[in-house]
Write a protein that holds these residues in place. Sequence first.
Motif, PDB file in Angstrom:
ATOM      1  N   GLU A   1       0.814  -1.207   0.000  1.00  0.00           N
ATOM      2  CA  GLU A   1       0.000   0.000   0.000  1.00  0.00           C
ATOM      3  C   GLU A   1       0.855   1.267   0.000  1.00  0.00           C
ATOM      4  O   GLU A   1       0.512   2.253  -0.669  1.00  0.00           O
ATOM      5  CB  GLU A   1      -0.957   0.007   1.201  1.00  0.00           C
ATOM      6  CG  GLU A   1      -0.257  -0.037   2.563  1.00  0.00           C
ATOM      7  CD  GLU A   1      -1.262   0.065   3.707  1.00  0.00           C
ATOM      8  OE1 GLU A   1      -1.778   1.173   3.924  1.00  0.00           O
ATOM      9  OE2 GLU A   1      -1.517  -0.974   4.347  1.00  0.00           O
TER      10      GLU A   1
ATOM     11  N   ARG B   1       0.673   4.561  -2.458  1.00  0.00           N
ATOM     12  CA  ARG B   1       0.420   5.896  -1.896  1.00  0.00           C
ATOM     13  C   ARG B   1       1.480   6.895  -2.377  1.00  0.00           C
ATOM     14  O   ARG B   1       1.170   8.041  -2.716  1.00  0.00           O
ATOM     15  CB  ARG B   1       0.429   5.845  -0.365  1.00  0.00           C
ATOM     16  CG  ARG B   1      -0.769   5.159   0.262  1.00  0.00           C
ATOM     17  CD  ARG B   1      -0.688   5.266   1.778  1.00  0.00           C
ATOM     18  NE  ARG B   1      -1.670   4.447   2.438  1.00  0.00           N
ATOM     19  CZ  ARG B   1      -2.929   4.828   2.677  1.00  0.00           C
ATOM     20  NH1 ARG B   1      -3.344   6.034   2.276  1.00  0.00           N
ATOM     21  NH2 ARG B   1      -3.765   4.020   3.300  1.00  0.00           N
TER      22      ARG B   1
ATOM     23  N   GLU C   1      -6.631   5.720  -1.121  1.00  0.00           N
ATOM     24  CA  GLU C   1      -7.408   4.555  -0.724  1.00  0.00           C
ATOM     25  C   GLU C   1      -8.892   4.816  -0.902  1.00  0.00           C
ATOM     26  O   GLU C   1      -9.379   5.932  -0.706  1.00  0.00           O
ATOM     27  CB  GLU C   1      -7.109   4.193   0.729  1.00  0.00           C
ATOM     28  CG  GLU C   1      -7.690   2.852   1.153  1.00  0.00           C
ATOM     29  CD  GLU C   1      -7.225   2.400   2.522  1.00  0.00           C
ATOM     30  OE1 GLU C   1      -7.646   1.309   2.957  1.00  0.00           O
ATOM     31  OE2 GLU C   1      -6.432   3.137   3.154  1.00  0.00           O
TER      32      GLU C   1
ATOM     33  N   LYS D   1      -6.587  -4.000   0.286  1.00  0.00           N
ATOM     34  CA  LYS D   1      -6.820  -2.572   0.276  1.00  0.00           C
ATOM     35  C   LYS D   1      -6.920  -2.105  -1.174  1.00  0.00           C
ATOM     36  O   LYS D   1      -6.227  -2.633  -2.060  1.00  0.00           O
ATOM     37  CB  LYS D   1      -5.712  -1.843   1.009  1.00  0.00           C
ATOM     38  CG  LYS D   1      -5.717  -2.145   2.504  1.00  0.00           C
ATOM     39  CD  LYS D   1      -4.843  -1.178   3.283  1.00  0.00           C
ATOM     40  CE  LYS D   1      -4.989  -1.428   4.789  1.00  0.00           C
ATOM     41  NZ  LYS D   1      -4.202  -0.459   5.587  1.00  0.00           N
TER      42      LYS D   1
ATOM     43  N   PHE E   1      -6.819   0.975  -3.968  1.00  0.00           N
ATOM     44  CA  PHE E   1      -6.279   2.305  -4.234  1.00  0.00           C
ATOM     45  C   PHE E   1      -6.657   2.727  -5.651  1.00  0.00           C
ATOM     46  O   PHE E   1      -6.708   1.900  -6.562  1.00  0.00           O
ATOM     47  CB  PHE E   1      -4.766   2.319  -4.065  1.00  0.00           C
ATOM     48  CG  PHE E   1      -4.316   2.125  -2.650  1.00  0.00           C
ATOM     49  CD1 PHE E   1      -4.132   3.217  -1.809  1.00  0.00           C
ATOM     50  CD2 PHE E   1      -4.106   0.851  -2.139  1.00  0.00           C
ATOM     51  CE1 PHE E   1      -3.738   3.043  -0.492  1.00  0.00           C
ATOM     52  CE2 PHE E   1      -3.708   0.665  -0.840  1.00  0.00           C
ATOM     53  CZ  PHE E   1      -3.524   1.764  -0.004  1.00  0.00           C
TER      54      PHE E   1
END
Length: 442
Positions: free
Chosen positions: A402, A406, A412, A433, A435
Amino acid sequence: MGDDEAIRFVDWVRGAAPYFHAFRGKTFVLAFGGEVAHGELMDDLCHDCNLLAALGVRLVLVHGARPQIEAELTRRGQESHYHKGLRITDEAALECVKAAVGVTRINLEAALSQGLPNTPMAGAYMRVTGGNFVTARPIGVVDGIDFQYTGTVRKVIAEEIKADLDQQNVVLISNLGVSPSGEIFNLVMEEVAEAVATALQAEKLIYLCDAPGLLDEEGRLIEAITADEAERKLNAGVGLTEDLHLFLPRAIKAVRKGVARAHLIDRDKDGGLLLEFFTRQGVGTMVSREPLYRLRQASIDDVATLLQLLGPLESDGTLVRRGRELIEMEIDRFTLAEHDGVVVGCAALYPFAEDGMAEMACLAVTPEFRRAGLGERLMQHISDRARQAGFKELFVLTTRTEHWFRERGFREMGPEELPERKRDLYNFQRRSKIFIKPLQNN
């Protein structure tokens, strides 16, 4: 052999296997100076040459003899004369050159003929051949200096060298050339090697030199460089050793004339040839005409490679497991990253046209190349493809990386924001997760 050592050995052999296949039947021109010919690592170099030949590499060795010539001149009470780093070869010096080159060549042939039990060359018989493959002409008068019997390559008789290689012989070429009138000329080893490699259109031209390779401003090894970048570094003249000043211009010329790759390898690195050619990291600097890394569309022939690349990440839960049948059906969605013809990374693009979104999946790069920026290039390539197809947003699902996304502008979002088709397939047990990143129009 312990279990861990056995596993490492098996992994190495499997990792080297693509190179075995890629190099079989290819021509390598290996050039080295007289320092190597009488150095402590000569036996090990012969062992490695024997292994290359046994693997089906067509091997041409080009040797120099500068220290041996210097020693012969000293023994006869003669002085060395140079102009701009090039030996001026008068009649007396030519006799020393012939004597030194002859002895060096005989010693090399003897070293290449080893076959003692309990050595890497046990049971081997390398047929070493040579001949008047290089014709020469005099350099003549330069800057008012008559170089006399110092010559330059006029022509390489490539057909005769190829005929010897076809007979599975190792060809050994010395730094001497003959003229049509029967004169003998002292040649520069690095020029002979470049001319031979170019005439043969060799797969590789390798120089063993007095440095690990080219270094950057921080003193780190430059693993791969294009001819244009190497020329700029040569013109800057910073951090180049004596050998690199001599060998790098020849490496640049060779790849521009059709030699696939030129390599600069530390002559004192035991096993340097094997490490450079049979490991993905290598140990020297590779010079190529075009960038070493490239991206290409996957084809059905790449399915097995993709399975091998994705397998470890599927096993540890980083990626969702995909079977062979699914990859075969979706092969046109994959982009592959290659390093010198070997696949080292991949990524896939899945469209959700009804929502104006696309998914980037299966982003994977082998551990050895994760610091080379291939993940970034694959991500940018997939983003460009999605943008060109008219999509407004690109999303990814990840359980491990993640922070990487980022840092590259992804934000997210929740499963409820996924396209309906993807939302229905979302695995809440994996708790991936999600994104997303807007795709800006240029």
